[in-house]
Motif scaffolding. Structure first.
Motif, mmCIF file in Angstrom:
data_model
loop_
_atom_site.group_PDB
_atom_site.id
_atom_site.type_symbol
_atom_site.label_atom_id
_atom_site.label_comp_id
_atom_site.label_asym_id
_atom_site.label_seq_id
_atom_site.Cartn_x
_atom_site.Cartn_y
_atom_site.Cartn_z
ATOM 1 N N THR A 201 0.945 -1.256 0.042
ATOM 2 C CA THR A 201 -0.025 -0.116 -0.173
ATOM 3 C C THR A 201 0.855 1.275 0.137
ATOM 4 O O THR A 201 0.178 2.246 -0.240
ATOM 5 C CB THR A 201 -0.952 0.140 1.071
ATOM 6 N N GLU A 202 2.150 1.106 0.486
ATOM 7 C CA GLU A 202 3.166 2.265 0.347
ATOM 8 C C GLU A 202 3.529 2.747 -1.077
ATOM 9 O O GLU A 202 3.811 3.797 -1.391
ATOM 10 C CB GLU A 202 4.441 1.914 1.035
ATOM 11 N N LEU A 203 2.952 1.740 -1.947
ATOM 12 C CA LEU A 203 3.194 2.052 -3.407
ATOM 13 C C LEU A 203 1.911 2.716 -4.114
ATOM 14 O O LEU A 203 1.636 2.809 -5.222
ATOM 15 C CB LEU A 203 3.643 1.030 -4.301
ATOM 16 N N GLN A 204 0.983 3.410 -3.068
ATOM 17 C CA GLN A 204 -0.202 3.871 -3.577
ATOM 18 C C GLN A 204 -0.157 4.655 -4.863
ATOM 19 O O GLN A 204 0.769 5.666 -4.966
ATOM 20 C CB GLN A 204 -0.980 4.571 -2.571
ATOM 21 N N GLY A 205 -0.827 4.504 -6.038
ATOM 22 C CA GLY A 205 -0.798 5.203 -7.059
ATOM 23 C C GLY A 205 -0.189 4.673 -8.256
ATOM 24 O O GLY A 205 -0.106 5.142 -9.439
ATOM 25 N N SER A 206 0.670 3.683 -8.136
ATOM 26 C CA SER A 206 1.219 2.909 -9.067
ATOM 27 C C SER A 206 0.180 2.015 -9.853
ATOM 28 O O SER A 206 -0.589 1.531 -9.292
ATOM 29 C CB SER A 206 2.060 1.688 -8.477
ATOM 30 N N VAL A 207 0.532 2.167 -10.954
ATOM 31 C CA VAL A 207 -0.455 1.459 -12.028
ATOM 32 C C VAL A 207 0.052 0.409 -12.856
ATOM 33 O O VAL A 207 1.257 0.578 -13.354
ATOM 34 C CB VAL A 207 -1.327 2.449 -12.907
ATOM 35 N N VAL A 208 -0.414 -0.718 -12.981
ATOM 36 C CA VAL A 208 0.147 -1.730 -13.981
ATOM 37 C C VAL A 208 -1.080 -1.886 -14.964
ATOM 38 O O VAL A 208 -2.102 -2.295 -14.786
ATOM 39 C CB VAL A 208 0.146 -3.269 -13.027
ATOM 40 N N LYS A 209 -0.640 -1.911 -16.254
ATOM 41 C CA LYS A 209 -1.527 -1.610 -17.278
ATOM 42 C C LYS A 209 -2.171 -3.084 -17.844
ATOM 43 O O LYS A 209 -3.354 -3.213 -18.399
ATOM 44 C CB LYS A 209 -0.723 -1.051 -18.617
ATOM 45 N N HIS A 210 -1.506 -4.213 -17.375
ATOM 46 C CA HIS A 210 -2.089 -5.237 -17.759
ATOM 47 C C HIS A 210 -1.571 -6.459 -16.744
ATOM 48 O O HIS A 210 -0.474 -6.884 -16.728
ATOM 49 C CB HIS A 210 -1.620 -5.882 -19.139
ATOM 50 N N ALA A 211 -2.478 -6.920 -15.843
ATOM 51 C CA ALA A 211 -2.377 -7.678 -14.854
ATOM 52 C C ALA A 211 -3.379 -8.827 -15.001
ATOM 53 O O ALA A 211 -4.241 -8.795 -15.260
ATOM 54 C CB ALA A 211 -2.052 -7.222 -13.406
ATOM 55 N N ILE A 212 -3.081 -10.269 -14.212
ATOM 56 C CA ILE A 212 -3.751 -11.203 -14.514
ATOM 57 C C ILE A 212 -4.170 -11.313 -12.947
ATOM 58 O O ILE A 212 -2.982 -11.708 -12.327
ATOM 59 C CB ILE A 212 -3.246 -12.612 -15.039
ATOM 60 N N THR A 213 -5.415 -11.469 -12.411
ATOM 61 C CA THR A 213 -5.695 -11.844 -10.989
ATOM 62 C C THR A 213 -6.302 -13.216 -11.077
ATOM 63 O O THR A 213 -7.310 -13.387 -11.629
ATOM 64 C CB THR A 213 -6.313 -10.604 -10.487
ATOM 65 N N LYS A 214 -6.332 -13.577 -9.701
ATOM 66 C CA LYS A 214 -7.145 -14.932 -9.621
ATOM 67 C C LYS A 214 -7.328 -15.121 -8.027
ATOM 68 O O LYS A 214 -6.584 -14.550 -6.952
ATOM 69 C CB LYS A 214 -6.279 -16.298 -9.931
ATOM 70 N N ILE A 215 -8.253 -15.639 -7.615
ATOM 71 C CA ILE A 215 -8.737 -16.343 -6.410
ATOM 72 C C ILE A 215 -8.295 -17.658 -5.963
ATOM 73 O O ILE A 215 -9.005 -18.418 -6.580
ATOM 74 C CB ILE A 215 -10.141 -15.830 -6.111
ATOM 75 N N PRO A 216 -7.118 -17.865 -5.044
ATOM 76 C CA PRO A 216 -6.971 -19.446 -5.152
ATOM 77 C C PRO A 216 -8.117 -20.161 -4.556
ATOM 78 O O PRO A 216 -8.679 -19.545 -3.683
ATOM 79 C CB PRO A 216 -5.871 -19.082 -4.169
ATOM 80 N N GLY A 217 -8.129 -21.442 -5.178
ATOM 81 C CA GLY A 217 -9.231 -22.278 -4.583
ATOM 82 C C GLY A 217 -10.717 -22.254 -5.360
ATOM 83 O O GLY A 217 -11.556 -22.876 -5.056
ATOM 84 N N THR A 218 -10.590 -21.155 -6.349
ATOM 85 C CA THR A 218 -11.643 -20.985 -7.157
ATOM 86 C C THR A 218 -11.631 -20.880 -8.553
ATOM 87 O O THR A 218 -9.943 -20.903 -8.915
ATOM 88 C CB THR A 218 -12.286 -19.471 -6.803
ATOM 89 N N LYS A 219 -12.478 -20.707 -9.628
ATOM 90 C CA LYS A 219 -12.101 -20.703 -10.950
ATOM 91 C C LYS A 219 -11.873 -19.270 -11.362
ATOM 92 O O LYS A 219 -11.950 -18.828 -12.387
ATOM 93 C CB LYS A 219 -13.325 -21.331 -11.826
ATOM 94 N N LEU A 220 -12.118 -18.183 -10.338
ATOM 95 C CA LEU A 220 -12.176 -16.756 -10.434
ATOM 96 C C LEU A 220 -11.006 -16.172 -11.051
ATOM 97 O O LEU A 220 -10.039 -16.431 -10.452
ATOM 98 C CB LEU A 220 -12.610 -16.099 -9.264
ATOM 99 N N THR A 221 -10.995 -15.541 -12.123
ATOM 100 C CA THR A 221 -9.779 -15.076 -12.902
ATOM 101 C C THR A 221 -10.241 -13.712 -13.571
ATOM 102 O O THR A 221 -11.381 -13.861 -14.332
ATOM 103 C CB THR A 221 -8.857 -16.144 -13.730
ATOM 104 N N ALA A 222 -9.276 -12.619 -13.542
ATOM 105 C CA ALA A 222 -9.788 -11.593 -14.141
ATOM 106 C C ALA A 222 -8.342 -10.832 -14.818
ATOM 107 O O ALA A 222 -7.264 -11.461 -14.348
ATOM 108 C CB ALA A 222 -10.422 -10.632 -13.478
#
Length: 405
Positions: A201-222
């Protein structure tokens, strides 16, 4: 003359009222708003700019942007889609512009343009707007129609379109259950992830143009842009997860883990190849002086520390163990989440009126003839990008068409 009552002075309510008059000028239309302000959510949406719709015009592709309501909206969008929305506003002197991400805003970049358009149309079409009408009960009249009972007035309408928006709690929908209209428990959708005390959170304001996110233990991804904030993580890659996982995350009390692939690349071999090329081209440079995959200097330096890779080393000094740790870390960086925050001031819910008890062709209740629904009161919600407003415009149009027929 058919009298139509619109309950709710928000986006769906105003659009439904206007469409009723456009489709049948002989109707008598009244908007009933419980507060002293109308179109309040339109005012704050999109950071005050109002993301009215999206460039996606194919009904099938458009419907895939909705965690709830996809099947029903495929049909609905064939009757009123994004191109119809664009035409509606531009024909009324509100030019629109598309961004690179597909979001469409007024050229003015001011939500007041949309509000003024609605208010002007209501005035032109002689649509009455009653404020401070706090509905207590809806009673069906034996020979047809409805009586809307409030503290300060009882009003009769032949048809009613309910556009009261999303409800934070099921208790707010009891008045519908009293009519025997089935509802699905509402839970929050579109929220950011809280990570209290986490160093990132100390890096507030930082933007990554394209990331892949997941919730472990589920099929959720974005995937998509990711924003680091002073409370955790936000941006489309996070918000999409919150929407698709609205019920799953509510069930675990918003205590879970999220993994981030900072590279935006799904293939591990491609990531290895990119890192090897970077090492060859910058052999004598220190690791923290040259970021990869478009990451900001601050974020790259933070990740090197987190993955226990000595950032004082030159790229050519990176050993195999450190290289593998870097690859794995960039692909599967994990963070604990504890709580959520509403995205900006935009409240979106999953849940509401059960779609299986609504005729999607005209948004009329299958249980109560003459009662129609539009907007977030329905169990429909989309991801960010103008999709929630588009669902409001589409369902409002269909409800209006059904009500005046």
């Amino acid at each position: 003359m058919c009298k139509i009552g619109i309950i709710g002075g928000g986006a769906a309510g105003f659009f439904a009222a206007i469409q009723c008059k456009l489709l049948n000028p002989e109707t008598d239309v009244t908007i009933l708003e419980k507060t002293s302000k109308v179109l309040a959510k339109v005012k704050i949406s999109g950071g005050g700019r109002c993301n009215v719709t999206n460039v996606e015009s194919d009904p099938v592709k458009l419907a895939t942007k909705y965690p709830r309501g996809e099947r029903q909206l495929k049909k609905a969008f064939r009757n009123f889609s994004t191109t119809d929305t664009i035409r509606f506003f531009e024909e009324r002197g509100v030019p629109l512009v598309a961004q690179e991400d597909g979001c469409i805003f007024p050229v003015s970049q001011d939500s007041q343009s949309i509000i003024d358009c609605f208010l002007n149309e209501c005035n032109r079409l002689n649509i009455e707007v009653k404020k401070n009408f706090r509905l207590d009960k809806i009673e069906q009249v034996s020979n047809g129609g409805f009586t809307l009972i409030a503290e300060n007035a009882n009003l009769f309408f032949d048809k009613v379109i309910i556009c009261t928006g999303g409800a934070p709690k099921k208790s707010h929908l009891l008045w519908l259950e009293e009519l025997n209209q089935p509802v699905i428990d509402p839970v929050p959708s579109l929220f950011t992830f809280n990570m209290p005390g986490n160093p990132i959170t100390e890096l507030q304001g930082s933007v990554v143009k394209h990331a892949i996110t997941k919730i472990p233990g589920t099929k959720l991804t974005a995937e998509g842009p990711l924003l680091i904030t002073h409370w955790g993580m936000s941006g489309p890659a996070i918000l999409a997860l919150s929407a698709w996982g609205a019920r799953v995350l509510e069930e675990v009390g918003y205590e879970f883990k999220v993994t981030v692939n900072w590279t935006g690349i799904k293939n591990e071999e491609e990531i290895r190849t990119e890192l090897k090329y970077c090492a060859e081209q910058n052999a004598n440079k220190k690791l923290d002086k040259f970021g990869v995959f478009g990451l900001t200097q601050r974020l790259w330096s933070f990740l090197l520390d987190k993955f226990q890779v000595n950032k004082e080393k030159a790229w050519k000094e990176l050993n195999k163990k450190e290289f593998n740790r870097l690859v794995n870390g960039l692909m599967n960086d994990e963070y604990p989440v504890s709580g959520k925050t509403t995205f900006k001031e935009e409240f979106v819910t999953a849940g509401g009126v059960d779609l299986s008890h609504v005729n999607v062709s005209n948004m009329e209740s299958k249980i109560i003839p003459g009662l129609h629904f539009a907007g977030e009161i329905l169990d429909i919600d989309g991801i960010t990008g103008g999709f929630n407003f588009q669902a409001a415009w589409t369902t409002a149009y269909l409800a209006a068409k059904g009500a005046v027929s």
